[in-house]
Design a protein around this motif. Structure first.
Motif, PDB file in Angstrom:
ATOM      1  N   LYS A  25       0.803  -1.234   0.000  1.00  0.00           N
ATOM      2  CA  LYS A  25       0.000   0.000   0.000  1.00  0.00           C
ATOM      3  C   LYS A  25       0.832   1.280   0.000  1.00  0.00           C
ATOM      4  N   TYR A  26       1.898   1.308   0.813  1.00  0.00           N
ATOM      5  CA  TYR A  26       2.626   2.562   1.009  1.00  0.00           C
ATOM      6  C   TYR A  26       3.931   2.662   0.223  1.00  0.00           C
ATOM      7  N   TYR A  27       4.496   1.539  -0.161  1.00  0.00           N
ATOM      8  CA  TYR A  27       5.811   1.558  -0.823  1.00  0.00           C
ATOM      9  C   TYR A  27       5.740   1.081  -2.268  1.00  0.00           C
ATOM     10  N   GLY A  28       4.550   1.162  -2.853  1.00  0.00           N
ATOM     11  CA  GLY A  28       4.404   0.831  -4.266  1.00  0.00           C
ATOM     12  C   GLY A  28       4.652  -0.637  -4.603  1.00  0.00           C
ATOM     13  N   GLY A  29       4.399  -1.524  -3.649  1.00  0.00           N
ATOM     14  CA  GLY A  29       4.588  -2.948  -3.913  1.00  0.00           C
ATOM     15  C   GLY A  29       6.039  -3.385  -3.912  1.00  0.00           C
ATOM     16  N   LEU A  30       6.909  -2.535  -3.369  1.00  0.00           N
ATOM     17  CA  LEU A  30       8.330  -2.886  -3.275  1.00  0.00           C
ATOM     18  C   LEU A  30       8.619  -3.361  -1.856  1.00  0.00           C
ATOM     19  N   ILE A 124      12.142 -16.363  -3.292  1.00  0.00           N
ATOM     20  CA  ILE A 124      12.644 -15.292  -4.160  1.00  0.00           C
ATOM     21  C   ILE A 124      13.563 -15.873  -5.218  1.00  0.00           C
ATOM     22  N   SER A 125      13.354 -15.509  -6.448  1.00  0.00           N
ATOM     23  CA  SER A 125      14.264 -15.916  -7.514  1.00  0.00           C
ATOM     24  C   SER A 125      15.623 -15.250  -7.283  1.00  0.00           C
ATOM     25  N   ARG A 126      16.655 -16.068  -7.129  1.00  0.00           N
ATOM     26  CA  ARG A 126      18.003 -15.519  -6.886  1.00  0.00           C
ATOM     27  C   ARG A 126      18.429 -14.608  -8.032  1.00  0.00           C
ATOM     28  N   ILE A 127      18.180 -15.025  -9.245  1.00  0.00           N
ATOM     29  CA  ILE A 127      18.578 -14.233 -10.421  1.00  0.00           C
ATOM     30  C   ILE A 127      17.882 -12.873 -10.409  1.00  0.00           C
ATOM     31  N   GLU A 128      16.593 -12.868 -10.128  1.00  0.00           N
ATOM     32  CA  GLU A 128      15.842 -11.608 -10.123  1.00  0.00           C
ATOM     33  C   GLU A 128      16.211 -10.727  -8.927  1.00  0.00           C
ATOM     34  N   ALA A 129      16.738 -11.330  -7.861  1.00  0.00           N
ATOM     35  CA  ALA A 129      17.100 -10.564  -6.663  1.00  0.00           C
ATOM     36  C   ALA A 129      18.447  -9.861  -6.804  1.00  0.00           C
ATOM     37  N   ILE A 130      19.302 -10.309  -7.707  1.00  0.00           N
ATOM     38  CA  ILE A 130      20.663  -9.766  -7.806  1.00  0.00           C
ATOM     39  C   ILE A 130      20.701  -8.237  -7.893  1.00  0.00           C
ATOM     40  N   PRO A 131      19.887  -7.601  -8.730  1.00  0.00           N
ATOM     41  CA  PRO A 131      19.977  -6.129  -8.788  1.00  0.00           C
ATOM     42  C   PRO A 131      19.520  -5.410  -7.519  1.00  0.00           C
ATOM     43  N   TYR A 132      18.849  -6.112  -6.620  1.00  0.00           N
ATOM     44  CA  TYR A 132      18.260  -5.491  -5.443  1.00  0.00           C
ATOM     45  C   TYR A 132      18.967  -5.846  -4.141  1.00  0.00           C
ATOM     46  N   TYR A 133      20.033  -6.640  -4.199  1.00  0.00           N
ATOM     47  CA  TYR A 133      20.609  -7.160  -2.972  1.00  0.00           C
ATOM     48  C   TYR A 133      21.832  -6.390  -2.502  1.00  0.00           C
ATOM     49  N   LYS A 134      22.070  -6.561  -1.204  1.00  0.00           N
ATOM     50  CA  LYS A 134      23.347  -6.156  -0.628  1.00  0.00           C
ATOM     51  C   LYS A 134      23.710  -7.210   0.406  1.00  0.00           C
ATOM     52  N   LYS A 135      24.984  -7.463   0.532  1.00  0.00           N
ATOM     53  CA  LYS A 135      25.465  -8.447   1.481  1.00  0.00           C
ATOM     54  C   LYS A 135      25.347  -7.873   2.888  1.00  0.00           C
ATOM     55  N   VAL A 136      25.014  -8.714   3.829  1.00  0.00           N
ATOM     56  CA  VAL A 136      24.936  -8.299   5.221  1.00  0.00           C
ATOM     57  C   VAL A 136      26.348  -8.367   5.804  1.00  0.00           C
ATOM     58  N   LEU A 154      12.491  -4.755  -3.724  1.00  0.00           N
ATOM     59  CA  LEU A 154      12.230  -5.927  -4.558  1.00  0.00           C
ATOM     60  C   LEU A 154      10.766  -5.925  -4.991  1.00  0.00           C
ATOM     61  N   PRO A 155      10.515  -5.963  -6.310  1.00  0.00           N
ATOM     62  CA  PRO A 155       9.123  -5.977  -6.770  1.00  0.00           C
ATOM     63  C   PRO A 155       8.449  -7.323  -6.495  1.00  0.00           C
ATOM     64  N   GLN A 156       7.158  -7.294  -6.290  1.00  0.00           N
ATOM     65  CA  GLN A 156       6.376  -8.500  -6.015  1.00  0.00           C
ATOM     66  C   GLN A 156       6.575  -9.557  -7.111  1.00  0.00           C
ATOM     67  N   ALA A 157       6.817  -9.159  -8.327  1.00  0.00           N
ATOM     68  CA  ALA A 157       6.985 -10.114  -9.433  1.00  0.00           C
ATOM     69  C   ALA A 157       8.231 -10.979  -9.272  1.00  0.00           C
ATOM     70  N   ALA A 158       9.145 -10.607  -8.377  1.00  0.00           N
ATOM     71  CA  ALA A 158      10.399 -11.346  -8.205  1.00  0.00           C
ATOM     72  C   ALA A 158      10.299 -12.458  -7.156  1.00  0.00           C
ATOM     73  N   PHE A 159       9.145 -12.610  -6.520  1.00  0.00           N
ATOM     74  CA  PHE A 159       9.014 -13.656  -5.509  1.00  0.00           C
ATOM     75  C   PHE A 159       7.579 -14.135  -5.368  1.00  0.00           C
ATOM     76  N   ASP A 160       7.455 -15.327  -4.798  1.00  0.00           N
ATOM     77  CA  ASP A 160       6.149 -15.911  -4.481  1.00  0.00           C
ATOM     78  C   ASP A 160       5.943 -15.865  -2.981  1.00  0.00           C
ATOM     79  N   VAL A 161       4.699 -15.802  -2.567  1.00  0.00           N
ATOM     80  CA  VAL A 161       4.349 -15.808  -1.156  1.00  0.00           C
ATOM     81  C   VAL A 161       3.558 -17.095  -0.875  1.00  0.00           C
ATOM     82  N   ILE A 162       3.985 -17.801   0.170  1.00  0.00           N
ATOM     83  CA  ILE A 162       3.379 -19.075   0.514  1.00  0.00           C
ATOM     84  C   ILE A 162       2.975 -19.068   1.984  1.00  0.00           C
ATOM     85  N   ARG A 163       1.815 -19.618   2.279  1.00  0.00           N
ATOM     86  CA  ARG A 163       1.404 -19.832   3.676  1.00  0.00           C
ATOM     87  C   ARG A 163       1.545 -21.315   3.955  1.00  0.00           C
ATOM     88  N   LEU A 164       2.243 -21.649   5.017  1.00  0.00           N
ATOM     89  CA  LEU A 164       2.429 -23.045   5.413  1.00  0.00           C
ATOM     90  C   LEU A 164       1.346 -23.397   6.431  1.00  0.00           C
TER      91      LEU A 164
END
Length: 165
Positions: A25-30, A124-136, A154-164
């Motif tokens: 809602k507040y961060y544009g889906g990022l 999260i797709s590792r490949i799609e996450a590369i442009p958005y990551y930083k090492k801790v 990270l845009p929502q399109a780069a990952f899936d959400v699952i409820r266990l």
């Protein structure tokens, strides 16, 4: 180790439904997430993965137990409430949200009932996450040997959400 060097195809993270909805809602889906290429902790392995406090499976399980037990001394949910406020403060300083949005997020973080903090597993797709990551930094990891990363915006399109369960 660089995210580009990791061989696993996906990264895992656990977030709460409240954090997910605020990001939407507040961060544009990022989304901003701490993540790891390991779903759980395997202390029997000679290759150290992640300790329980950074394990997406353990975090998910702990949050779910706090909700199911109506635990008024919950720790993960309190940490999530504080993380939401810290994130809102950072977004306000960056000029990404207004003062009114900031106040709303703070109120949401304080007033939302515990059961609405249900955990969500993010794959999260590792490949799609590369442009958005930083090492801790080693000093900020739950264990100096663990593999932990931050993905920001990270845009929502780069990952899936699952409820266990």
């Amino acid at each position: 180790m660089s995210l580009s060097d990791i061989k696993h195809p996906v990264l895992y993270s656990t977030m709460t439904a409240v954090a997910y909805n605020i990001n939407t809602k507040y961060y544009g889906g990022l989304h901003y997430m701490w993540c790891t290429p390991y779903f759980g902790s395997d202390f029997q392995s000679p290759h150290f993965t992640v300790p329980p406090s950074s394990s997406p499976l353990e975090i998910y399980s702990t949050i779910q137990k706090e909700i199911n037990g109506s635990d008024l001394h919950e720790t993960k949910i309190k940490l999530n409430r504080m993380g939401i406020r810290k994130g809102a403060e950072a977004m306000k300083k960056l000029g990404k949200i207004s003062e009114d949005a900031y106040k709303e997020i703070i109120a949401i973080s304080k007033l939302t009932p515990m059961h609405q903090f249900r955990p969500l597993l993010c794959v999260i797709s590792r490949i799609e996450a590369i442009p958005y990551y930083k090492k801790v930094d080693v000093r900020d990891r739950a264990n100096p040997l663990s593999h932990e990363y931050i993905v920001a915006d990270l845009p929502q399109a780069a990952f899936d959400v699952i409820r266990l369960g």
